[in-house]
Write a protein that holds these residues in place. Structure first.
Motif, PDB file in Angstrom:
ATOM      1  N   LEU A 210       0.814  -1.123   0.009  1.00  0.00           N
ATOM      2  CA  LEU A 210      -0.060   0.068  -0.061  1.00  0.00           C
ATOM      3  C   LEU A 210       0.934   1.192  -0.142  1.00  0.00           C
ATOM      4  O   LEU A 210       1.890   1.359   0.884  1.00  0.00           O
ATOM      5  CB  LEU A 210      -0.931   0.084   1.277  1.00  0.00           C
ATOM      6  CG  LEU A 210      -1.393  -1.260   1.359  1.00  0.00           C
ATOM      7  CD1 LEU A 210      -2.390  -1.079   2.746  1.00  0.00           C
ATOM      8  CD2 LEU A 210      -2.723  -1.650   0.564  1.00  0.00           C
ATOM      9  N   ASN A 211       0.751   2.289  -0.918  1.00  0.00           N
ATOM     10  CA  ASN A 211       1.536   3.312  -0.882  1.00  0.00           C
ATOM     11  C   ASN A 211       0.455   4.458  -1.467  1.00  0.00           C
ATOM     12  O   ASN A 211      -0.626   4.254  -1.792  1.00  0.00           O
ATOM     13  CB  ASN A 211       2.854   3.224  -1.884  1.00  0.00           C
ATOM     14  CG  ASN A 211       2.520   2.484  -3.373  1.00  0.00           C
ATOM     15  OD1 ASN A 211       1.467   2.181  -3.675  1.00  0.00           O
ATOM     16  ND2 ASN A 211       3.619   2.245  -3.849  1.00  0.00           N
ATOM     17  N   ALA A 212       0.911   5.735  -1.065  1.00  0.00           N
ATOM     18  CA  ALA A 212       0.016   6.850  -1.415  1.00  0.00           C
ATOM     19  C   ALA A 212       0.835   8.124  -2.027  1.00  0.00           C
ATOM     20  O   ALA A 212       2.219   8.112  -1.553  1.00  0.00           O
ATOM     21  CB  ALA A 212      -0.632   7.407  -0.147  1.00  0.00           C
ATOM     22  N   TRP A 233      -4.257   7.034  -3.591  1.00  0.00           N
ATOM     23  CA  TRP A 233      -4.187   5.814  -2.764  1.00  0.00           C
ATOM     24  C   TRP A 233      -4.042   4.690  -3.699  1.00  0.00           C
ATOM     25  O   TRP A 233      -4.739   4.273  -4.383  1.00  0.00           O
ATOM     26  CB  TRP A 233      -5.286   5.833  -1.743  1.00  0.00           C
ATOM     27  CG  TRP A 233      -5.527   7.012  -0.966  1.00  0.00           C
ATOM     28  CD1 TRP A 233      -6.376   8.122  -1.184  1.00  0.00           C
ATOM     29  CD2 TRP A 233      -4.985   7.247   0.325  1.00  0.00           C
ATOM     30  NE1 TRP A 233      -6.248   9.061  -0.279  1.00  0.00           N
ATOM     31  CE2 TRP A 233      -5.313   8.568   0.703  1.00  0.00           C
ATOM     32  CE3 TRP A 233      -3.735   6.869   0.840  1.00  0.00           C
ATOM     33  CZ2 TRP A 233      -4.753   9.099   2.001  1.00  0.00           C
ATOM     34  CZ3 TRP A 233      -3.634   7.220   1.931  1.00  0.00           C
ATOM     35  CH2 TRP A 233      -3.677   8.525   2.499  1.00  0.00           C
ATOM     36  N   SER A 234      -2.824   4.070  -3.584  1.00  0.00           N
ATOM     37  CA  SER A 234      -2.543   2.935  -4.441  1.00  0.00           C
ATOM     38  C   SER A 234      -1.937   1.563  -3.813  1.00  0.00           C
ATOM     39  O   SER A 234      -1.643   1.602  -2.603  1.00  0.00           O
ATOM     40  CB  SER A 234      -1.415   3.453  -5.577  1.00  0.00           C
ATOM     41  OG  SER A 234      -0.246   4.072  -4.751  1.00  0.00           O
ATOM     42  N   ASN A 260       2.123  -2.131   4.467  1.00  0.00           N
ATOM     43  CA  ASN A 260       1.610  -0.543   4.510  1.00  0.00           C
ATOM     44  C   ASN A 260       2.755   0.240   4.756  1.00  0.00           C
ATOM     45  O   ASN A 260       3.396   0.443   5.751  1.00  0.00           O
ATOM     46  CB  ASN A 260       0.583  -0.267   5.570  1.00  0.00           C
ATOM     47  CG  ASN A 260      -0.029   0.985   5.518  1.00  0.00           C
ATOM     48  OD1 ASN A 260       0.221   1.727   4.549  1.00  0.00           O
ATOM     49  ND2 ASN A 260      -0.829   1.393   6.440  1.00  0.00           N
ATOM     50  N   THR A 262       2.090   3.750   3.709  1.00  0.00           N
ATOM     51  CA  THR A 262       1.647   4.942   3.503  1.00  0.00           C
ATOM     52  C   THR A 262       1.864   5.846   4.762  1.00  0.00           C
ATOM     53  O   THR A 262       2.430   5.177   5.713  1.00  0.00           O
ATOM     54  CB  THR A 262      -0.060   4.911   3.249  1.00  0.00           C
ATOM     55  OG1 THR A 262      -0.686   4.274   4.254  1.00  0.00           O
ATOM     56  CG2 THR A 262      -0.116   3.982   1.961  1.00  0.00           C
ATOM     57  N   HIS A 266      -5.138   1.236   7.025  1.00  0.00           N
ATOM     58  CA  HIS A 266      -6.024   0.735   5.829  1.00  0.00           C
ATOM     59  C   HIS A 266      -6.720  -0.272   6.256  1.00  0.00           C
ATOM     60  O   HIS A 266      -6.054  -1.405   6.576  1.00  0.00           O
ATOM     61  CB  HIS A 266      -5.506   0.693   4.371  1.00  0.00           C
ATOM     62  CG  HIS A 266      -4.526   2.028   4.176  1.00  0.00           C
ATOM     63  ND1 HIS A 266      -5.200   2.785   3.416  1.00  0.00           N
ATOM     64  CD2 HIS A 266      -3.410   2.424   4.205  1.00  0.00           C
ATOM     65  CE1 HIS A 266      -4.301   3.968   2.990  1.00  0.00           C
ATOM     66  NE2 HIS A 266      -3.218   3.562   3.457  1.00  0.00           N
ATOM     67  N   CYS A 320      -9.976  -1.148   0.134  1.00  0.00           N
ATOM     68  CA  CYS A 320      -9.778  -0.347   1.483  1.00  0.00           C
ATOM     69  C   CYS A 320     -10.990   0.014   1.802  1.00  0.00           C
ATOM     70  O   CYS A 320     -11.759   0.696   0.925  1.00  0.00           O
ATOM     71  CB  CYS A 320      -8.509   0.825   1.243  1.00  0.00           C
ATOM     72  SG  CYS A 320      -8.425   1.829   3.074  1.00  0.00           S
ATOM     73  N   HIS A 325     -10.387   6.627  -0.153  1.00  0.00           N
ATOM     74  CA  HIS A 325      -9.265   5.839  -0.285  1.00  0.00           C
ATOM     75  C   HIS A 325      -9.715   5.087  -1.623  1.00  0.00           C
ATOM     76  O   HIS A 325      -8.841   4.439  -2.309  1.00  0.00           O
ATOM     77  CB  HIS A 325      -8.600   4.956   0.530  1.00  0.00           C
ATOM     78  CG  HIS A 325      -7.809   5.635   1.896  1.00  0.00           C
ATOM     79  ND1 HIS A 325      -7.419   5.212   2.689  1.00  0.00           N
ATOM     80  CD2 HIS A 325      -7.814   7.111   1.977  1.00  0.00           C
ATOM     81  CE1 HIS A 325      -6.776   6.193   3.676  1.00  0.00           C
ATOM     82  NE2 HIS A 325      -7.323   7.126   3.224  1.00  0.00           N
ATOM     83  N   GLY A 395      -8.649   4.483  -6.844  1.00  0.00           N
ATOM     84  CA  GLY A 395      -7.697   4.218  -5.740  1.00  0.00           C
ATOM     85  C   GLY A 395      -7.580   2.751  -5.379  1.00  0.00           C
ATOM     86  O   GLY A 395      -7.212   2.039  -6.343  1.00  0.00           O
ATOM     87  N   MET A 396      -7.670   2.381  -4.207  1.00  0.00           N
ATOM     88  CA  MET A 396      -7.358   1.132  -3.525  1.00  0.00           C
ATOM     89  C   MET A 396      -8.378   0.258  -3.886  1.00  0.00           C
ATOM     90  O   MET A 396      -8.972  -0.220  -2.855  1.00  0.00           O
ATOM     91  CB  MET A 396      -7.053   1.280  -1.962  1.00  0.00           C
ATOM     92  CG  MET A 396      -5.838   1.949  -1.664  1.00  0.00           C
ATOM     93  SD  MET A 396      -5.459   2.102  -0.009  1.00  0.00           S
ATOM     94  CE  MET A 396      -3.612   2.597  -0.019  1.00  0.00           C
TER      95      MET A 396
END
Length: 467
Positions: A210-212, A233-234, A260, A262, A266, A320, A325, A395-396
């Motif tokens: 998970l990254n942002a 949100w990726s 995670n 970020t 999440h 998520c 997100h 996003g997620m």
């Protein structure tokens, strides 16, 4: 999904690494670095040498090949600027490893002696921290504390034994705010060397991080100073509809490993199935601590490993559960106009202010239907066309696709699920009785005792006595 042969042909073997500190003779001793430019989910890398293991599949990613050198498993990571396609039509200028962000997954086996060459092609120094690993202190990768930073053009070597099986990651511990905000991270899997009482054998094993990012629509580079107000949100630096689905066969035992990196937690939610959390970056969880869940919260810097039996056919949402997100490039200063008729007014305002945007008078779904013009390098906030219309997600968000006829080892997208007759919600055409409605007003939980009002007199101080 490309075959492994297609992957190697497409990725190719990168040429000689430009490293000022390494001579040609020394460079010949390095494993040749492999680079990958495609954002697709690549097939699992079946080990051709070393200890055997069941490989993982990195969502929209790949596994880094290695070479065996006198019993040591050698890898070559190249830290460098990369261009990552986050979704079709939207590319970001990030930093990563070996052509991608996140970098390639590293897979080893418990007891392997591992040697990782790290070449720095960034414009500043870096290091690599092996998150969650038990290793000699000087190999932990915190620049200034455990080692000198890797300067641009230099190559450093990390070497240690993979002492315990589990789900880990790697990332810089040098100018961490900048480098992680730019996408520098990757997955690390250590497989058990023998059958483990707490680690089940599974049919499918997926991994992703998970990254942002905070990237203004129409621009390419993330803002590195953002602390909370991210707009992308990726998963593995991809956003829906660019995130591949997780495609499995009916009754497969499935493991999904999530890390995670970020700046917030999440709650990851799976539709249609219950799972158990079977591991963290601390190792496999005791069986006495496991219970059925449909959502698990993954906090910052944590790994979660979930397992379930894919025993329900269909296209099941996987996302998520923070609703913001599952949106793309969302501005956070939009006025709410729910209940206000403004269609004619909005058109006139946009003639004067092209970037003017408001929430639709009936809600955000209006914006998915407007098909408003957007800057060149971005994607709509709500997007994705399903078999019944707009999915209105971003996003997620992805899908678990469970199919009876999906072959073992086949990860290709099977297309949309064909629902058996009578199993899809439909519009009711008959008469409707007036529904019961809840009264909004209510009584206080305790009676209020009426008190006499008290007049307060204020006396202003005079002079500066006592100050």
């Amino acid at each position: 999904m490309n075959s492994r042969r297609d992957f190697l042909r497409t990725a190719g073997m990168a040429g000689a690494v430009i490293a000022a500190s390494v001579s040609k003779v020394a460079m010949a001793a390095l494993p040749e670095p492999v680079s990958q430019a495609l954002p697709d989910t690549m097939p699992p890398l079946t080990p051709e040498n070393g200890r055997p293991y069941n490989p993982v599949v990195t969502l929209n990613g790949w596994t880094l090949p290695w070479r065996m050198n006198q019993g040591v498993k050698e890898f070559h990571l190249v830290a460098e600027p990369v261009v990552r396609e986050m979704a079709p039509g939207f590319k970001a200028h990030l930093w990563g490893y070996n052509g991608q962000s996140p970098g390639p997954t590293i897979e080893v086996v418990e007891g392997d002696r591992v040697r990782i060459f790290v070449t720095n092609k960034l414009p500043e120094h870096t290091s690599v921290h092996w998150h969650g690993q038990r290793l000699p202190n000087g190999m932990d990768g915190v620049s200034g504390l455990n080692q000198k930073a890797i300067q641009p053009g230099k190559t450093f070597v990390y070497e240690f034994v993979a002492r315990r099986p589990g789900t880990f990651m790697y990332h810089p511990h040098a100018d961490e705010m900048t480098q992680m905000a730019m996408g520098m991270m990757g997955f690390w899997i250590t497989h058990p060397k023998t059958k483990h009482p707490l680690i089940a054998e599974v049919d499918r094993d997926f991994v992703f991080l998970l990254n942002a990012y905070d990237i203004d629509p129409g621009s390419y580079t993330p803002k590195i100073m953002t602390m909370a107000d991210f707009n992308l949100w990726s998963w593995n630096s991809r956003i829906f509809p660019g995130i591949d689905s997780l495609n499995v066969r009916l009754n497969d035992k499935v493991r999904i490993r999530i890390g995670n990196l970020t700046m917030t937690n999440h709650p990851i939610h799976l539709h249609g199935h219950e799972f158990m959390v079977t591991g963290t970056d601390g190792g496999p969880t005791p069986k006495s601590t496991r219970w059925p869940e449909v959502t698990t919260d993954v906090a910052v810097g944590q790994m979660r490993q979930i397992e379930f039996l894919a025993d329900e056919e269909g296209d099941w949402a996987f996302h998520c559960h923070k609703s913001h997100h599952t949106m793309n490039a969302m501005g956070h200063d939009l006025p709410t106009m729910i209940g206000v008729e403004h269609r004619g007014l909005a058109k006139k305002i946009t003639e004067l202010i092209p970037d003017y945007m408001v929430m639709g008078e009936r809600g955000m779904a209006d914006m998915a239907e407007m098909e408003m013009p957007i800057p060149d390098n971005t994607v709509p906030m709500m997007t994705g066309e399903g078999p019944f219309g707009s999915v209105e997600m971003g996003g997620m968000f992805s899908m678990l696709k469970v199919r009876r006829d999906q072959k073992a080892g086949d990860y290709k997208n099977p297309g949309w699920y064909k629902h058996p007759a009578g199993t899809v919600a439909y519009e009711y055409q008959g008469p409707l009785a007036e529904p019961a409605r809840f009264k909004a007003e209510g009584d206080a939980s305790m009676p209020r005792k009426q008190k006499t009002a008290v007049e307060v007199q204020v006396r202003k101080p005079k002079g500066q006595s006592g100050h």
